[in-house]
Design an enzyme around this catalytic site. Structure first.
Site, short mmCIF file in Angstrom:
data_model
loop_
_atom_site.label_atom_id
_atom_site.label_comp_id
_atom_site.label_asym_id
_atom_site.label_seq_id
_atom_site.Cartn_x
_atom_site.Cartn_y
_atom_site.Cartn_z
CG HIS A 30 37.94 41.17 47.47
ND1 HIS A 30 38.15 40.01 46.75
CD2 HIS A 30 36.80 40.98 48.15
CE1 HIS A 30 37.17 39.17 46.99
NE2 HIS A 30 36.33 39.73 47.84
CB CYS A 31 43.78 44.73 48.10
SG CYS A 31 44.80 43.39 47.48
#
Lengths: 73, 135
Positions: A30-31
């Site tokens: 998720h970055c």
């Protein structure tokens, strides 16, 4: 919105299993790679609901998670 | 609903976690990350006096395909699948074929049947880490 790990099953495998049950989720870093490293996680599966979701979608999610645990552990 | 996400043999290979762990005193080791999917593989190898791989161990933080790929080395009894020397380690360049064995060989795999990235990357990551360790 709930991020979770299914012990013994990689988040991408959980997501792919859920996809076969018609449940779309996001899985991975998720970055947030530094955060995953901080908690020594290989990623999470992230579930979120929208106004159009109903109980059948939640049921499908739970069935899919149980199926992943049963077949991939 | 898909009854079985992966073939049973692949799941069994991944669950076996053959060779998982660290070597006490590896000759060489390397870590490889796949930035696309987050998989991480660390390989330890111990070479014998002739430069052949005597022991190999791996730590895999990745999907089931990546785990199965790394587990295959020690699990296989086939000499072709067990790297004997650093020079013998190569990574496949042709598309991997995901079709059942009975349907392979007749024609090249269609894009739908060929294992492509990121699944293909997951399969190859342990091999790339091993190449790094031996380079």
């Amino acid at each position: 919105m709930v991020s979770f790990q299914l012990e013994g099953v990689h988040p991408h495998d959980v997501a792919q299993t859920l996809d076969s049950f018609g449940v779309a989720v996001r899985a991975g870093h998720h970055c947030a790679q530094p955060l995953m490293d901080r908690f020594d996680l290989d990623g999470t599966t992230r579930v979120s609901i929208a106004p159009y979701n109903d109980n059948t979608d939640i049921d499908a999610l739970l069935i899919g998670v149980k199926h992943a645990a049963k077949t991939l552990r | 609903m898909s009854e079985q996400l992966y073939q049973e043999r692949i799941v069994a290979l991944a669950k076996a976690k053959t060779g998982a762990g660290k070597l006490a005193s590896p000759t060489k080791s390397a870590r490889r990350d796949n930035p696309l999917c987050g998989d991480r593989v660390t390989i330890d190898v111990k070479l014998d006096g002739q430069g052949r791989i005597a022991e190999i161990a791996q730590q895999v933080r990745g999907c089931l395909l990546c785990q199965a790929s790394a587990s295959r080395w020690r699990g296989s009894r086939s000499a072709a699948m067990r790297p004997a020397s650093p020079r013998s380690v190569t990574t496949p360049s042709a598309p991997l074929d995901a079709r059942p064995a009975s349907r392979r060989g007749r024609s090249p795999p269609s894009p739908r049947c060929a294992i492509t990235s990121p699944a293909r990357s997951a399969c190859l990551l342990p091999f790339e880490a091993l190449k790094d360790a031996l380079s």
